[in-house]
Design a protein around this motif. Sequence first.
Motif, PDB file in Angstrom:
ATOM      1  N   GLY A  56      -9.814   1.214   5.220  1.00 13.50           N
ATOM      2  CA  GLY A  56     -10.436   1.887   6.373  1.00 13.50           C
ATOM      3  C   GLY A  56      -9.396   2.228   7.428  1.00 13.50           C
ATOM      4  O   GLY A  56      -9.408   3.318   8.013  1.00 13.50           O
ATOM      5  N   ALA A  57      -8.474   1.293   7.654  1.00 14.71           N
ATOM      6  CA  ALA A  57      -7.413   1.512   8.651  1.00 14.71           C
ATOM      7  C   ALA A  57      -6.475   2.637   8.212  1.00 14.71           C
ATOM      8  O   ALA A  57      -6.087   3.487   9.022  1.00 14.71           O
ATOM      9  CB  ALA A  57      -6.625   0.215   8.861  1.00 14.71           C
ATOM     10  N   GLY A 104      -4.157   7.670   8.638  1.00 12.53           N
ATOM     11  CA  GLY A 104      -3.450   8.688   7.851  1.00 12.53           C
ATOM     12  C   GLY A 104      -4.317   9.720   7.156  1.00 12.53           C
ATOM     13  O   GLY A 104      -3.793  10.663   6.566  1.00 12.53           O
ATOM     14  N   GLY A 105      -5.642   9.540   7.178  1.00 12.49           N
ATOM     15  CA  GLY A 105      -6.530  10.534   6.581  1.00 12.49           C
ATOM     16  C   GLY A 105      -6.889  10.270   5.129  1.00 12.49           C
ATOM     17  O   GLY A 105      -6.340   9.378   4.475  1.00 12.49           O
ATOM     18  N   PHE A 106      -7.820  11.058   4.640  1.00 12.91           N
ATOM     19  CA  PHE A 106      -8.396  10.871   3.307  1.00 12.91           C
ATOM     20  C   PHE A 106      -7.354  11.041   2.201  1.00 12.91           C
ATOM     21  O   PHE A 106      -7.292  10.252   1.265  1.00 12.91           O
ATOM     22  CB  PHE A 106      -9.540  11.867   3.107  1.00 12.91           C
ATOM     23  N   GLU A 107      -6.535  12.068   2.305  1.00 14.39           N
ATOM     24  CA  GLU A 107      -5.536  12.316   1.257  1.00 14.39           C
ATOM     25  C   GLU A 107      -4.571  11.147   1.136  1.00 14.39           C
ATOM     26  O   GLU A 107      -4.112  10.817   0.053  1.00 14.39           O
ATOM     27  CB  GLU A 107      -4.772  13.611   1.538  1.00 14.39           C
ATOM     28  N   GLN A 108      -4.267  10.553   2.270  1.00 12.48           N
ATOM     29  CA  GLN A 108      -3.364   9.404   2.257  1.00 12.48           C
ATOM     30  C   GLN A 108      -3.995   8.230   1.516  1.00 12.48           C
ATOM     31  O   GLN A 108      -3.327   7.549   0.736  1.00 12.48           O
ATOM     32  CB  GLN A 108      -3.006   9.012   3.699  1.00 12.48           C
ATOM     33  N   VAL A 109      -5.277   8.001   1.757  1.00 13.59           N
ATOM     34  CA  VAL A 109      -5.961   6.913   1.054  1.00 13.59           C
ATOM     35  C   VAL A 109      -5.950   7.182  -0.446  1.00 13.59           C
ATOM     36  O   VAL A 109      -5.683   6.296  -1.257  1.00 13.59           O
ATOM     37  CB  VAL A 109      -7.426   6.756   1.538  1.00 13.59           C
ATOM     38  N   PHE A 137       0.809  -1.226   0.000  1.00 14.42           N
ATOM     39  CA  PHE A 137       0.000   0.000   0.000  1.00 14.42           C
ATOM     40  C   PHE A 137       0.842   1.276   0.000  1.00 14.42           C
ATOM     41  O   PHE A 137       0.293   2.370  -0.060  1.00 14.42           O
ATOM     42  CB  PHE A 137      -0.946   0.009   1.216  1.00 14.42           C
ATOM     43  N   GLY A 138       2.164   1.098   0.079  1.00 16.10           N
ATOM     44  CA  GLY A 138       3.030   2.285   0.103  1.00 16.10           C
ATOM     45  C   GLY A 138       2.753   3.176   1.296  1.00 16.10           C
ATOM     46  O   GLY A 138       2.882   4.388   1.227  1.00 16.10           O
ATOM     47  N   TYR A 139       2.354   2.564   2.402  1.00 13.91           N
ATOM     48  CA  TYR A 139       2.008   3.351   3.586  1.00 13.91           C
ATOM     49  C   TYR A 139       2.605   2.715   4.831  1.00 13.91           C
ATOM     50  O   TYR A 139       2.507   1.502   5.030  1.00 13.91           O
ATOM     51  CB  TYR A 139       0.480   3.450   3.733  1.00 13.91           C
ATOM     52  N   ARG A 140       3.201   3.546   5.671  1.00 16.99           N
ATOM     53  CA  ARG A 140       3.796   3.045   6.900  1.00 16.99           C
ATOM     54  C   ARG A 140       2.823   3.252   8.061  1.00 16.99           C
ATOM     55  O   ARG A 140       2.578   4.398   8.469  1.00 16.99           O
ATOM     56  CB  ARG A 140       5.119   3.771   7.193  1.00 16.99           C
ATOM     57  N   PRO A 141       2.255   2.179   8.584  1.00 15.66           N
ATOM     58  CA  PRO A 141       1.270   2.296   9.669  1.00 15.66           C
ATOM     59  C   PRO A 141       1.831   3.008  10.894  1.00 15.66           C
ATOM     60  O   PRO A 141       2.991   2.773  11.272  1.00 15.66           O
ATOM     61  CB  PRO A 141       0.958   0.841  10.020  1.00 15.66           C
ATOM     62  N   LYS A 142       1.028   3.868  11.468  1.00 21.00           N
ATOM     63  CA  LYS A 142       1.402   4.486  12.740  1.00 21.00           C
ATOM     64  C   LYS A 142       0.800   3.679  13.895  1.00 21.00           C
ATOM     65  O   LYS A 142       1.514   3.169  14.729  1.00 21.00           O
ATOM     66  CB  LYS A 142       0.923   5.938  12.775  1.00 21.00           C
ATOM     67  N   ILE A 197      -0.573   0.446  14.858  1.00 22.71           N
ATOM     68  CA  ILE A 197      -0.612  -0.902  14.297  1.00 22.71           C
ATOM     69  C   ILE A 197      -1.915  -1.639  14.599  1.00 22.71           C
ATOM     70  O   ILE A 197      -2.364  -2.489  13.822  1.00 22.71           O
ATOM     71  CB  ILE A 197       0.623  -1.722  14.784  1.00 22.71           C
ATOM     72  N   SER A 198      -2.560  -1.273  15.720  1.00 20.43           N
ATOM     73  CA  SER A 198      -3.780  -2.008  16.098  1.00 20.43           C
ATOM     74  C   SER A 198      -4.889  -1.861  15.048  1.00 20.43           C
ATOM     75  O   SER A 198      -5.681  -2.777  14.845  1.00 20.43           O
ATOM     76  CB  SER A 198      -4.285  -1.547  17.469  1.00 20.43           C
ATOM     77  N   TYR A 199      -4.954  -0.716  14.360  1.00 25.24           N
ATOM     78  CA  TYR A 199      -5.935  -0.571  13.267  1.00 25.24           C
ATOM     79  C   TYR A 199      -5.730  -1.660  12.218  1.00 25.24           C
ATOM     80  O   TYR A 199      -6.674  -2.230  11.679  1.00 25.24           O
ATOM     81  CB  TYR A 199      -5.768   0.774  12.550  1.00 25.24           C
ATOM     82  N   PHE A 200      -4.457  -1.917  11.923  1.00 27.92           N
ATOM     83  CA  PHE A 200      -4.139  -2.842  10.838  1.00 27.92           C
ATOM     84  C   PHE A 200      -4.291  -4.298  11.284  1.00 27.92           C
ATOM     85  O   PHE A 200      -4.659  -5.151  10.491  1.00 27.92           O
ATOM     86  CB  PHE A 200      -2.737  -2.530  10.288  1.00 27.92           C
ATOM     87  N   GLU A 201      -4.027  -4.533  12.562  1.00 27.24           N
ATOM     88  CA  GLU A 201      -4.259  -5.877  13.083  1.00 27.24           C
ATOM     89  C   GLU A 201      -5.748  -6.201  13.022  1.00 27.24           C
ATOM     90  O   GLU A 201      -6.155  -7.302  12.665  1.00 27.24           O
ATOM     91  CB  GLU A 201      -3.739  -5.990  14.516  1.00 27.24           C
ATOM     92  N   GLN A 202      -6.556  -5.208  13.359  1.00 31.57           N
ATOM     93  CA  GLN A 202      -8.000  -5.420  13.274  1.00 31.57           C
ATOM     94  C   GLN A 202      -8.426  -5.641  11.818  1.00 31.57           C
ATOM     95  O   GLN A 202      -9.271  -6.496  11.531  1.00 31.57           O
ATOM     96  CB  GLN A 202      -8.722  -4.210  13.870  1.00 31.57           C
ATOM     97  N   ALA A 203      -7.806  -4.879  10.917  1.00 28.91           N
ATOM     98  CA  ALA A 203      -8.197  -4.942   9.498  1.00 28.91           C
ATOM     99  C   ALA A 203      -7.968  -6.318   8.877  1.00 28.91           C
ATOM    100  O   ALA A 203      -8.659  -6.693   7.937  1.00 28.91           O
ATOM    101  CB  ALA A 203      -7.446  -3.873   8.712  1.00 28.91           C
ATOM    102  N   ILE A 204      -6.999  -7.061   9.398  1.00 24.56           N
ATOM    103  CA  ILE A 204      -6.699  -8.378   8.809  1.00 24.56           C
ATOM    104  C   ILE A 204      -7.321  -9.520   9.610  1.00 24.56           C
ATOM    105  O   ILE A 204      -7.048 -10.682   9.344  1.00 24.56           O
ATOM    106  CB  ILE A 204      -5.168  -8.605   8.689  1.00 24.56           C
TER     107      ILE A 204
END
Lengths: 239, 239
Positions: free
Chosen positions: B135-136, B141-146, B27-32, B34-41
Amino acid sequence: MQFLIRFFGSGKNEAQLTLIRFIISRFGYRPKKISYFEQAITHKSNANSKYIDSNERLEFLGDAIIDAVVAEFLFARFPNEDEGYLTKIKSKLVSRKTLSEIAEEMEIRQVLRYHKGRSININTLEGNAFEAIIGAIYLDGGFEQVRQTLEQHVYRKYVNINKVLEEEIDFKSKLFIWSQRNKLSIDFEIISEVNKGSSWEYKVIVLINEQKYGLGTGSSKKAAEQVAAKETLELIGVI
Amino acid sequence: MQFLIRFFGSGKNEAQLTLIRFIISRFGYRPKKISYFEQAITHKSNANSKYIDSNERLEFLGDAIIDAVVAEFLFARFPNEDEGYLTKIKSKLVSRKTLSEIAEEMEIRQVLRYHKGRSININTLEGNAFEAIIGAIYLDGGFEQVRQTLEQHVYRKYVNINKVLEEEIDFKSKLFIWSQRNKLSIDFEIISEVNKGSSWEYKVIVLINEQKYGLGTGSSKKAAEQVAAKETLELIGVI
């Protein structure tokens, strides 16, 4: 003289100034590029449609942006509700009916540009123009601006979100309201949770003052609780 | 030692580091957070689902955010297409099928947390997790990041947008391609435009080397052109 100064000073005509005032008062946003907003209020029936684009493309854009803002708003506001609940409430908040009601309340017809044909439903046009104006705010001010506009202005002044939510009140909430009125304690107790391979099955029982009442089964605790609450409300004769 | 430094130094375990690397590479994005991403998977079938929330709420959010980003992308990319065309292309790009294909291509299964039951369709789970990861990223990171992630990474590497568009190729484009091959000139001439109250009616004729061919009527120039192009393709035996 006042008129001349404004007219020539800003390079904007009276119709444009009226539109700017309208957007500021209803959406709390000061347009930068006025042409976005002129397009947003122009229905395709408008006599100028050959020269000015209609608002249909902006409506397409605004529709998706509203959806995203409402989704995030509900996600944050209801941290404990599942996606089924969020989806249900969102579909109400972004429904054609709700958007048309907002647009009517805002009196978008005051600035709408359309050809007054017999078959025109003005309220549908207003609802579409509302979406298009949101699309225009997005292009003109960005996503955060739309979020602010919707949350601080539109949903505060023109939509009774609580009323929408009340219509969606669920069995569990009904049961809690009943128990508070009757000064009884309510508990939801998980009897079992079984892993069914790709899903779980939960069994939940409702306890009123530690006495067993309705029983519910579901693929989530929440779903099982709803079923149990509904059965309880039936058992005690509330529904 | 290397492991211990990383483990204790960052406060993250190996599974988290793997996940961070995965999100960066895909995704070219570095998670800040991590719990958002753990939930996402985390699919709800996961054995930890009682303690870690499943990704369903994030999927709800990601779905709406993807819709908004794709809408804006198409709005900007096709300045001359009407909302009917934009809606059609969008529904293809955000379809379950397309999202599942992206997710499969990304090999989201590498990081997916789910219970391997018999009835699990891994590809559906991957598609849902893809939405949840978006969503994570939005929360983190916000809308612009997505927007940046989808446009610069996902749609560049994992979706052949041109292929999707080619499938949607229209009669007018087909006719232009044919005329270029045969070195003939094509013109669309508006014969009439009539105001029908709430709408307009356009009549368009196709000229091939200034000779009249197919005729089309529609409520927009574009619609009339499509009909005229289709009739022309039929007349010349191409379709």
